[in-house]
Every structure is written in C-alpha cells, then in structure tokens.
Scaffold this active site. Structure first.
Site, mmCIF file in Angstrom:
data_model
loop_
_atom_site.group_PDB
_atom_site.id
_atom_site.type_symbol
_atom_site.label_atom_id
_atom_site.label_comp_id
_atom_site.label_asym_id
_atom_site.label_seq_id
_atom_site.Cartn_x
_atom_site.Cartn_y
_atom_site.Cartn_z
ATOM 1 C CE1 TYR A 80 -2.361 3.241 2.610
ATOM 2 C CE2 TYR A 80 -3.626 2.613 0.673
ATOM 3 C CZ TYR A 80 -3.394 3.482 1.722
ATOM 4 O OH TYR A 80 -4.183 4.601 1.869
ATOM 5 C CE LYS A 107 2.723 4.618 7.919
ATOM 6 N NZ LYS A 107 1.348 4.605 8.454
ATOM 7 C CG ASP A 145 5.807 3.495 0.445
ATOM 8 O OD1 ASP A 145 4.601 3.366 0.157
ATOM 9 O OD2 ASP A 145 6.198 4.074 1.486
HETATM 10 P P1 KE4 Z 1 -0.710 8.274 4.581
HETATM 11 O O1 KE4 Z 1 -1.318 8.930 3.352
HETATM 12 O O2 KE4 Z 1 -1.723 7.439 5.342
HETATM 13 O O3 KE4 Z 1 0.041 9.253 5.472
HETATM 14 O O4 KE4 Z 1 0.433 7.246 4.085
HETATM 15 C C1 KE4 Z 1 0.088 6.270 3.136
HETATM 16 C C2 KE4 Z 1 1.093 5.130 3.221
HETATM 17 C C3 KE4 Z 1 2.080 5.034 2.264
HETATM 18 N N1 KE4 Z 1 2.999 4.039 2.304
HETATM 19 C C4 KE4 Z 1 2.983 3.103 3.286
HETATM 20 C C5 KE4 Z 1 4.013 2.014 3.280
HETATM 21 C C6 KE4 Z 1 1.990 3.156 4.297
HETATM 22 O O5 KE4 Z 1 1.986 2.207 5.271
HETATM 23 C C7 KE4 Z 1 1.028 4.187 4.276
HETATM 24 C C8 KE4 Z 1 -0.080 4.282 5.317
HETATM 25 N N2 KE4 Z 1 -0.200 3.172 6.207
HETATM 26 C C9 KE4 Z 1 -1.530 2.932 6.719
HETATM 27 C C10 KE4 Z 1 -1.612 1.635 7.513
HETATM 28 N N3 KE4 Z 1 -0.544 0.743 7.404
HETATM 29 C C11 KE4 Z 1 -1.973 4.085 7.555
HETATM 30 C C12 KE4 Z 1 -3.221 3.861 8.363
HETATM 31 C C13 KE4 Z 1 -4.458 4.360 7.688
HETATM 32 O O6 KE4 Z 1 -4.583 4.198 6.461
HETATM 33 O O7 KE4 Z 1 -5.306 4.914 8.426
#
Ligand code: KE4
Length: 426
Positions: free
Chosen positions: A143, A266, A238
């Site tokens: 993701y 993060k 990523d």
């Molecule tokens: P954000 O747009 O949520 O800040 O980041 C997206 C993203 C991009 N790349 C990786 C590897 C990620 O894990 C994420 C976001 N992770 C999720 C859960 N693993 C965030 C939680 C959520 O979607 O509420």
C-alpha cells in the site's frame, strides 16, 4: 450503562462515513466497535471511558518515541507560539531537509509534503515526467496511499494490467499499473522482458507492512535494483513505514540497496502531518519551480510539523536507539511465539527493527498468497481477547505492529503474561 465509547461511535456514524476518518480504524476486519481515545502518554493511551491500553499500533508507525514525548510536545508548543504556518520558506525546513539527506544518502534533494499518499503520488508523477513513460509496477498487498494509480489490484494474469481496487478509479488510469507478486523475482523479470523500456517506475515497500509484515527475500530487492538500472526505470522505495523505523538509515541501509527515489512519512513527522519524497538530484530537478513536473501544497513543510519531526529525529539518533528498540520488539515476538507454541497453537511472528508481524500459521508468510492462508479468525479472536485485557494490537490481521522506545520490559512482560493466559484457554 452505555459506554461513552459506544455513544461517540453511534453519533460519529451520523456525521462521518463509518464514524472514522480512515477506514482501517473502523474495526471492520476484526469486528466490534472501534475504540475512541482521549489521551496518550508513553506506551499507553486511554479510551473515552478511561480504560488504559498498552499501544502496539503507535498511530500506525509515527510514535516511535511513544505518545506525547516531552521533547516533541515541547518543540510543538514553542514553535506554535511563533506562528503555525507562513506559506513561505523557513529555516527549519532547510534543517530537516539537510538532516534527511545526511541520514539517507540516496536522497540528494527532498520535497516535504503532508501525507504519505501525497509523497507517493508525487513520486510517481515525477518518475513519469522524468522518464516520459506511463507504466508503473507495484506489488499486490503493498500500500502506497490512495492515489488513483496505486489503488490497483492484480489483473487476471501476472502480466496483465491492473484493475481498480476502488470505485472511482478509471480503468484507463489503473491500466497503466502492472501488479506483480511481492518477492517473485521471476515475475519481475518477465514483466521487464515484456515492458522494460516502457516502465517509468517500480514502487515497492522494501519491507512490506500492509499485508502484515513480509520480509524481502535476499534476491528480491537486488533483482529490482538491477532490472530498473538496466531499463532506466526509476526504483522508488516506499519507506513511509520503514523509514527510521527499521534503522537510522532506513530499510535501504539495512539491505544495502540504493533506490533512485524514496518516500518517507510517519516517523519523520513525529505524529504531526508530514511526509517527504526525495532522491537523485537529476530527477528532483524536474520538479516545479525548476522543471515541468508540477507538485505543491499549502501546508507542505509547515513549521509545527517540522518541529515535531526534528525533535523525533534528534531522539532516534541517540546511541544504541535501534539496538534497544529492536531488542524490545524481538522479545515481544519471541515471547508470543513461545507462548502460543507451548499451547500447541499454529502461530509465528517476526520483527525487523521496531516493527513486527504476528501470524496464526505455522510459518511466517513470505508472500501475499501465504498471508491470505493465515487464520484470520484466530487473529481476530486473539485481538479482542487482548483488547479486553487492555492491550491494543492493530485492528487487522493484515497490518504490521509497532513497538516504541518507551515500551518497558514490564510492558512486554505484561503482554506476554496476558497472551499466555489467553493461549492457555484457547
Ligand atoms: P498516509 O497517506 O496514510 O500518510 O500514508 C500512506 C502510506 C504510504 N505508504 C505506506 C508504506 C503506508 O503504510 C502508508 C499508510 N499506512 C496505513 C496503515 N498501514 C496508515 C493507516 C491508515 O490508512 O489509516
């Protein structure tokens, strides 16, 4: 008496779709109602009814220092008193940009944004603009945020183009995305044999954390690097989740692979909305205002988020930070495995730095298909049993977990004692 938590959830569903501002929070995967939280401190947070939990999610990764770390809170408070945002450059943006480039040498230039999604979508657009190509490769189960090009699931066959994994994504958009199997080097070679010179970029989580934790096979990341080099495709790591979570140099240092671009998030925001994308100078120079690839953001690099990020990155540079964090996380997963196995339960677990995966299966999965064979119902049962005992794991069998530097030995011990009690009565 109806709990405050239930009242909040009931009313929130009227005003917010699903009662949450991000779907994974809704407990749809584990069942039951989401827990509303009101306060966090260190390794703990308290729900709307005042119940305390040990937190193994850490807001999905940012809270490597735990909740409300004094140094981070102090930085946010003192910065906010001088203004929240200027919509103009500040010295602190230069400071964190220099620090990121120093800590991650593959990043020669970096652009700050407000979310991992924004970083991922911008990196893809930049890679397409730099190469003049449209096709991208991603991997099933990874993701990278909710950009249209990345909300794509595998097509019918290994080498067909992706299909949208969300309504609202035009087939024409998804059609530029090839979805392969994580850790499958043969599939990678086939794709490059067939599309090589048309591939703008490959985007990959160097350690997958969105289909639970899946570690890269030794030959996978190296194979990716070689094929991208041979075909002049941009290799994007990523590291939104792995960045400063698995080590001070991120996953790319751990596995000694140099990507062309990296996205971060993060941890670098310390709990505030901040992410970044960066990499080779020749690629980054294609970005507006220098080059033809447009990207922008009202609050990009805002002083308060940058202050939280700088305070966090200062702490993670302390001597032995990652040795201590990795050992805590290792103790957790080894203890959980030993406890489950002693009661004859098919369970495995693994950790990399301060992130971990737990699986109700004999072996730790190495691919998306193996993850899907893990016993999700058993995970959900474990999740709720631990939640009842005040221990909060990610509310999904398909998410990684996180330990902070302030999780104490007694927190880990309490978690293991509790899991042992649950496994004993399994
Ligand atoms: P954000 O747009 O949520 O800040 O980041 C997206 C993203 C991009 N790349 C990786 C590897 C990620 O894990 C994420 C976001 N992770 C999720 C859960 N693993 C965030 C939680 C959520 O979607 O509420």
């Amino acid at each position: 008496m109806t709990s405050r938590n239930h009242q909040l959830f009931e009313e929130s569903q009227h005003y917010i779709p699903g009662g949450v501002n991000s779907p994974v929070r809704a407990f749809k995967s584990v069942g039951g109602e989401p827990v509303f939280f009101q306060r966090g401190e260190g390794a703990y947070f308290w729900d709307a009814d005042g119940k305390q939990y040990i937190d193994y999610v850490g807001s999905w990764g940012p809270l490597i220092l735990g909740h409300a770390h004094p140094e981070v809170v102090r930085a946010v408070q003192s910065t906010a008193q001088n203004g929240l945002t200027f919509g103009a450059p500040t010295a602190s943006e230069l400071e964190i940009a220099k620090l990121i480039c120093q800590l991650v040498p593959s990043i020669e230039q970096v652009r700050l944004v407000s979310s991992g999604t924004e970083a991922g979508m911008s990196a893809i657009r930049l890679a397409r603009g730099y190469t003049g190509r449209s096709k991208i490769i991603k991997f099933e189960g990874c993701y990278h945020g909710h950009d249209d090009s990345l909300l794509v699931k595998a097509g019918s066959g290994a080498l067909t183009f992706g299909n949208p994994s969300s309504a609202g994504v035009p087939a024409e958009t998804a059609g530029h995305t090839i979805v392969l199997d994580y850790n499958d080097v043969n599939g990678l070679e086939e794709a490059f044999n067939r599309w090589g010179k048309e591939i703008a970029a490959v985007i990959v989580e160097p350690v997958a954390g969105n289909m639970n934790l899946i570690a890269p096979k030794p030959e996978f990341l190296g194979g990716l690097r070689n094929l991208c080099t041979q075909n002049n495709s941009v290799l994007i790591f990523d590291e939104v989740m792995t960045g400063f979570r698995v080590g001070l140099g991120c996953a790319q240092a751990l596995y000694q692979i140099k990507p062309d671009m990296t996205i971060l998030g993060k941890v670098i925001g310390g709990g505030m909305p901040m992410a970044a994308f960066g990499g080779r100078r020749d690629i980054m120079q294609c970005l507006a205002p220098l080059g033809p690839v447009y990207q922008a953001g009202t609050l990009s690099g805002n002083p308060v988020a940058v202050a939280a990020g700088l305070a966090t990155l200062k702490q993670v540079q302390q001597p032995d930070f990652y040795e201590v964090l990795s050992e805590k996380t290792r103790q957790l997963v080894e203890g959980l495995s030993a406890s489950a196995k002693s009661h004859g339960i098919d369970f495995s677990a693994q950790s990399i730095g301060g992130m971990f995966g737990i699986y109700f299966s004999k072996q730790s999965p190495t691919s998306f298909s193996e993850v899907m064979q893990c016993d999700k119902d058993a995970f959900n049962r474990f999740f709720h049993a631990m939640l009842d005992e005040g221990i909060y794991f990610a509310p999904s069998a398909f998410e990684a977990g996180f330990v902070s530097i302030v999780h104490s030995d007694s927190d880990i011990e309490k978690t293991l004692m509790t899991s042992n009690k649950i496994f004993k009565n399994w």
